[in-house]
Design an enzyme around this catalytic site. Structure first.
Site, short mmCIF file in Angstrom:
data_model
loop_
_atom_site.label_atom_id
_atom_site.label_comp_id
_atom_site.label_asym_id
_atom_site.label_seq_id
_atom_site.Cartn_x
_atom_site.Cartn_y
_atom_site.Cartn_z
N GLU A 111 0.84 -1.21 0.00
CA GLU A 111 0.00 0.00 0.00
C GLU A 111 0.87 1.26 0.00
OE1 GLU A 111 -4.01 1.65 2.20
OE2 GLU A 111 -2.43 0.81 3.45
N ALA A 120 1.56 -0.52 11.17
CA ALA A 120 1.00 -1.83 10.83
C ALA A 120 0.35 -1.71 9.46
CB ALA A 120 -0.02 -2.28 11.87
N MET A 121 0.06 -2.86 8.85
CA MET A 121 -0.57 -2.90 7.52
C MET A 121 -1.59 -4.02 7.47
SD MET A 121 -1.01 -1.82 4.51
CE MET A 121 -2.12 -2.58 3.33
N GLU A 122 -2.79 -3.70 6.97
CA GLU A 122 -3.97 -4.55 7.11
C GLU A 122 -4.11 -5.63 6.05
OE1 GLU A 122 -5.40 -0.79 4.80
OE2 GLU A 122 -4.01 -1.26 6.43
N ASN A 123 -3.03 -6.10 5.43
CA ASN A 123 -3.15 -7.15 4.40
C ASN A 123 -4.17 -8.20 4.85
OD1 ASN A 123 -0.60 -6.01 3.23
ND2 ASN A 123 0.28 -6.96 5.05
N HIS A 168 -7.30 -1.30 15.19
CA HIS A 168 -7.33 -0.54 13.93
C HIS A 168 -7.22 -1.49 12.74
CE1 HIS A 168 -6.44 3.24 11.61
NE2 HIS A 168 -5.93 2.34 10.78
N GLU A 169 -6.25 -2.40 12.78
CA GLU A 169 -6.01 -3.26 11.63
C GLU A 169 -7.11 -4.31 11.45
OE1 GLU A 169 -3.83 -2.20 9.64
OE2 GLU A 169 -3.03 -0.77 11.09
N HIS A 206 -9.98 -2.84 9.65
CA HIS A 206 -9.73 -2.77 8.21
C HIS A 206 -10.17 -4.04 7.48
CE1 HIS A 206 -7.88 0.97 7.21
NE2 HIS A 206 -6.86 0.84 8.04
N GLU A 218 -9.29 4.71 6.29
CA GLU A 218 -8.52 5.07 7.48
C GLU A 218 -9.34 5.80 8.54
OE1 GLU A 218 -5.95 3.65 7.99
OE2 GLU A 218 -5.15 3.09 6.03
#
Length: 1014
Positions: free
Chosen positions: A283, A417-420, A452-453, A456, A475
């Protein structure tokens, strides 16, 4: 987080009147379409022309086109005119006049003939009518041939249906090889397919119709400026048909934090054995650097991933593993199940040595992964993820659609963090929890990030914004839900002031010219990157919170359930959300879309002026603009918002009872049932606006705070402090009145108003101190000590108390020790020496651990000992506290070494460089040093983190936000202008410059008053 292949030069263009044209025309055929001197960037045929015809000026700029000066041929040519002896010009001769007239007639005739001719193709045989057209200007591909597309966004003629991806990373050579088969569907007839690729060396391209066993070689052209490739079909692609694109390629594992990148870590912190991981971060625009794809969020498809790896490694992807088979040369291949329909930026792959713990909930396997030596720090994250997954499924009334959910702590990771989907990646500090060294604040941070993640997985993954202009739908919602979930599922970790404090800081940013609407057109990679800011996250969440309070909780919940259900596996725009809410409300008198468009399409927020007269309250709204005296004001005074106001009065029947009113005009009046002694608007800071009161109303509220402060909630008291200091900065309230209001704080015991007052006074102190005005800064500290002395002395160096009490203790002792007030530094240094003498085995109170380390870092021996412990420790929460302490040192040489080492990424990981720079810039010895470091290392910084990234945004703002002189303003402007015009126009650069201008303006307005008050 973005890897771009950008040319510094303007892209070349080609005139097809002189160059061979694209297939399917014959080489000697060139088609002309007179356009009244328009030059457009177009595709190969009518079916590829944008329906609205892209603005030709923008297209011309994109291609770098320029027209020759038409007067060139006339320069120096004075034959037609004679100059008399007195210097005046005489009339042209008859011969000249006749020649000019003939030339003019011929030119007009030719132009009219061309204009009136039907569209045709000129060939050796003459003019032939065609059913399709080609304009004569294209950008050039890397091979020198015309590239058939010049828009930043992809055409919609062909869409992806499914990807089969095979990747083979080599963690020794740091290269990877890949192949991809993309099944596409043709929506408009075309001869070529445009998609994304970035820094991939593509070695083979074939194309076949679905069901065909004979793929054909296809021509490939690359246009790196837009990260695009064009695949030319050997024959026309027909509407409704599916085709398979097959490509093979190789590339290097990225040295930045985007794409398919490499991660170094020590196998054991007690020795120097280095291990490697490969992980993805796609992303917003980096999937294209791992495999060729249609890399836009609306181009959803299914994905089947296979990974070839060494047998000693393991592999993870979005979906569960389907099978593993042995290959030659000791390699194995993991094949994962096909994914659900999703966007490219959510695809994820990790290869390396990881350990995990696992639980199952309602048929879903939840796992938390880390490097092996930190596995015992994963248990809290696992329990938290399971609890939140169950909470969200119930609240959204939609089952999590995958069979597994992995949460992975990566040793080096730029983002939090990243919501993959199904494979969420984290920094170690946002996922790992150590019972002995993590404070309650650390546990709260881990919980919030997981919340949060996981939010998502529904908002962003299941339902995705159509384009990055509506990033806030992802977001803003995830930020809103993180706070909501924390309050409902983890009440012991919820504090009601955390989000308002973030909102206050965002409003400062949002009041500037450099801000932007939360829904904003974006047409470049850097514009997209810059959307990842507090406006999209915090303002977006603030508007949803305001709307929830306006609609009531049950209506809001039903609305988002409908929105998620109706748009599952699809893409949306903001209007889709408002339509769902209107559908649930089903009241023609209330139009949520009309209300909310005033908030999403306008930047900034309103200033509501309140005046109480008898039984009436007079209201007026206008934009809150911080820089009314600055040039180039871009927030129009005509802006109007539909504002869901809330207010409370002295006549409330219940404690903290409130009333609502929708202000939709410039001015309005509220009729009260009776007169009231005071009125307070924006109850609990639930609205995104600032309130200005009339003189008598401010006087009544200040008197209330001094006599009966608990008549207002703690959030309301903090809100008043925030509002009055911001209004003082605007010149609408005197600074003396703001100081008068905070005098009540000697009676205050709640965290929210105390921390807000500390923030406001620290901002003033920092401006004065950085100007070198030591006498005045000492007076400011004396004023603050008068307000907080008793509370500072009440604090104990233990971890007792509620989370709110611990956070208050941390804020007060940080303030006191930073400025050597009372006995704070002495007590902290004593505790540090005891810890040091025990070789780090003595237990320290976790909520004040950073304060103790910071005190120890003031000495040479203490700093060196902390550095040795940083390299030795396994606990990430403890290491972060040590790093911040090291960066708080006064020794300039140590700060330089620390920043340089962080940039190189050896002893200190580059992910922590922003922490080092930001912490150093807060102190007097480091604030100029940090800015100098940014200037000297700018090119390296933007190679590592990329120019538009949030990391670079935060570094630039942190290192310039305390400047308040014309000299510094000029220096900052000059530096960014020297880089490039594009750099100088970046939004965060303009914000940095504007902040300095506002600091100068504040000092000019308030410095004299401040000196008199103190």
């Amino acid at each position: 987080m973005i890897e771009n292949s950008m040319f510094e030069e303007e892209p070349d263009v080609v005139d097809l009147a002189k160059e061979p044209t694209l297939h399917p025309l014959e080489p000697d055929e060139v088609e002309y379409e007179p356009r009244s001197s328009r030059l457009l960037v177009r595709g190969l045929g009518d079916h590829e022309m944008d329906e609205d015809e892209e603005d030709y000026e923008s297209s011309a700029k994109l291609l770098g086109m320029s027209f020759m000066n038409r007067s060139t041929g006339l320069r120096g040519n004075t034959v037609g005119y004679r100059q008399s002896s007195d210097g005046s010009c005489s009339a042209p001769s008859v011969r000249t006049t006749v020649i000019c007239a003939v030339v003019l007639v011929i030119a007009v005739s030719v132009i009219m003939a061309i204009y009136l001719l039907p569209k045709c193709t000129f060939t050796k045989e003459g003019c032939h009518k065609q059913n399709h057209t080609i304009d004569n200007i294209y950008p050039l591909a890397t091979n020198g041939k015309p590239f058939p597309w010049a828009n930043f966004r992809l055409p919609s003629a062909v869409v992806p249906v499914h990807y089969d991806i095979v990747l083979q990373p080599n963690l020794t050579t740091m290269k990877f090889w890949g192949s991809v088969q993309i099944t596409v569907k043709v929506l408009q007839a075309t001869w070529h397919i445009i998609l994304h690729s970035s820094k991939l060396n593509i070695t083979k391209v074939t194309l076949s119709s679905s069901g065909s066993s004979q793929p054909k070689q296809a021509e490939l052209r690359e246009y790196p400026l837009n990260d695009q490739i064009a695949i030319f079909a050997p024959e026309a692609l027909h509407v409704g048909q599916q085709y398979n694109i097959n490509m093979e390629y190789f590339s290097n594992l990225s040295e930045s934090y985007s794409g398919f990148y490499r991660i170094a870590y020590n196998n054991d912190n007690r020795n120097s054995t280095k291990r490697w991981l490969a992980a993805t971060q796609f992303e917003p625009l980096s999937a294209r650097s791992a495999f060729p794809c249609f890399d836009e969020p609306a181009f959803k498809a299914t994905f089947q991933v296979s990974v070839k790896r060494d047998s000693q490694h393991s592999a993870l992807s979005n979906m569960p593993k389907k099978a593993t088979k042995s290959l030659a040369d000791g390699l194995v291949q993991d094949e994962f199940y096909p994914s659900v329909k999703m966007s490219t930026y959510l695809v994820a792959i990790i290869v390396g040595n990881l350990a995990n713990c696992t639980k199952e909930t309602k048929g879903i396997q939840v796992s938390v992964y880390s490097v092996p030596q930190k596995l015992n720090h994963t248990e809290y994250a696992l329990d938290t993820a399971v609890k939140l997954l169950e909470f969200y499924q119930k609240y959204f009334n939609i089952t999590y659609p995958l069979q597994k959910l992995d949460l992975v702590a990566l040793p080096d990771f730029e983002a939090g963090a990243m919501e993959n989907w199904g494979l969420i990646t984290f920094r170690e500090t946002t996922l790992l929890h150590d019972d002995t060294t993590s404070s309650a604040m650390d546990k709260k941070r881990v919980t919030r990030v997981i919340a949060h993640e996981l939010a998502h997985q529904w908002f962003g993954n299941l339902v995705t914004m159509e384009w990055w202009n509506d990033l806030w739908l992802n977001e803003g919602f995830a930020t809103f839900m993180e706070n909501f979930a924390l309050k409902k599922a983890f009440p012991e970790l919820y504090t009601d002031y955390s989000f308002p404090n973030l909102q206050f800081k965002t409003m400062e940013k949002d009041s500037m010219n450099s801000s932007h609407p939360i829904s904003l057109a974006v047409q470049s990679s850097e514009e997209i990157e810059q959307m990842f800011d507090a406006v999209s996250y915090i303002k977006g969440a603030s508007l949803l919170s305001m709307l929830k309070n306006y609609l009531h909780s049950d209506v809001f919940q039903a609305s988002i359930q409908l929105y998620l259900h109706d748009h599952s596996y699809g893409s949306t725009q903001s209007d889709d959300l408002w339509d769902s809410m209107n559908q649930v409300i089903n009241d023609t008198r209330v139009d949520i879309k009309k209300i909310m468009k005033t908030w999403t399409l306008q930047k900034g927020f309103p200033l509501v002026t309140v005046k109480r007269e008898g039984k009436q309250i007079h209201l007026q709204q206008e934009p809150f603009v911080h820089n009314v005296e600055l040039e180039n004001q871009t927030i129009p005074a005509s802006y109007l918002w539909s504002i869901p106001l809330s207010y409370t009065t002295s006549n409330g029947t219940l404690p903290f009872s409130s009333y609502n009113y929708l202000l939709q005009q410039k001015s309005d009046t509220i009729d009260l049932p009776g007169e009231t002694q005071w009125v307070k608007f924006n109850v609990d800071s639930n609205g995104y606006y600032i309130v200005q009161y009339a003189e008598n109303d401010w006087a009544a509220l200040i008197d209330l705070l001094k006599t009966e402060p608990t008549a207002l909630s703690s959030r309301d008291r903090a809100n008043l402090i925030h509002n009055i200091f911001n209004l003082a900065g605007l010149g609408k309230v005197s600074l003396a009145k703001a100081f008068d209001l905070i005098d009540y704080l000697v009676k205050e015991n709640s965290t929210s108003p105390i921390t807000q007052a500390l923030d406001q006074m620290n901002r003033i102190f920092n401006l004065v101190e950085k100007r070198g005005m030591q006498t005045l800064s000492a007076r400011i500290l004396h004023k603050m000590l008068q307000l907080f002395k008793d509370k500072i002395n009440q604090q104990k160096w233990t971890s007792d108390g509620t989370l709110s009490e611990q956070e208050l203790k941390s804020s007060l002792l940080t303030f006191a020790c930073t400025h050597n007030l009372e006995n704070c530094s002495t007590d902290a240094t004593k505790l540090f020496n005891e810890w040091k003498d025990s070789s780090g085995t003595k237990s320290l109170p976790t909520d004040v651990m950073k304060i103790i380390f910071t005190a120890g870092a003031k000495t040479e021996s203490g700093w060196n000992y902390l550095l040795s412990m940083y390299a030795y420790l396994v606990s990430e929460p403890e290491k972060l506290k040590i790093l911040e302490a090291l960066a708080s040192a006064d020794d300039v040489k140590k700060l330089i070494w620390l920043m340089q080492t962080s940039l190189e990424g050896n002893t200190i990981r580059s992910q922590d460089l922003p922490t080092v720079i930001t912490t150093a810039s807060q102190n007097l010895p480091g604030h100029l040093l940090a800015w100098d470091f940014v200037k000297e290392n700018w090119d390296r910084l933007i190679r590592k983190f990329h120019r538009g990234s949030y990391t670079i945004q935060s570094i630039v703002i942190a290192t310039t936000c305390q400047f308040s002189t014309q000299e510094h303003l000029l220096e900052v402007k000059t530096f960014f202008e020297s880089k490039s015009e594009e750099t100088a126009q970046l939004r965060f650069v303009r914000e940095a410059i504007e902040r300095i201008q506002l600091n100068i303006q504040w000092m000019e307005k308030n410095l004299e008053t401040l000196e008199k008050l103190l």
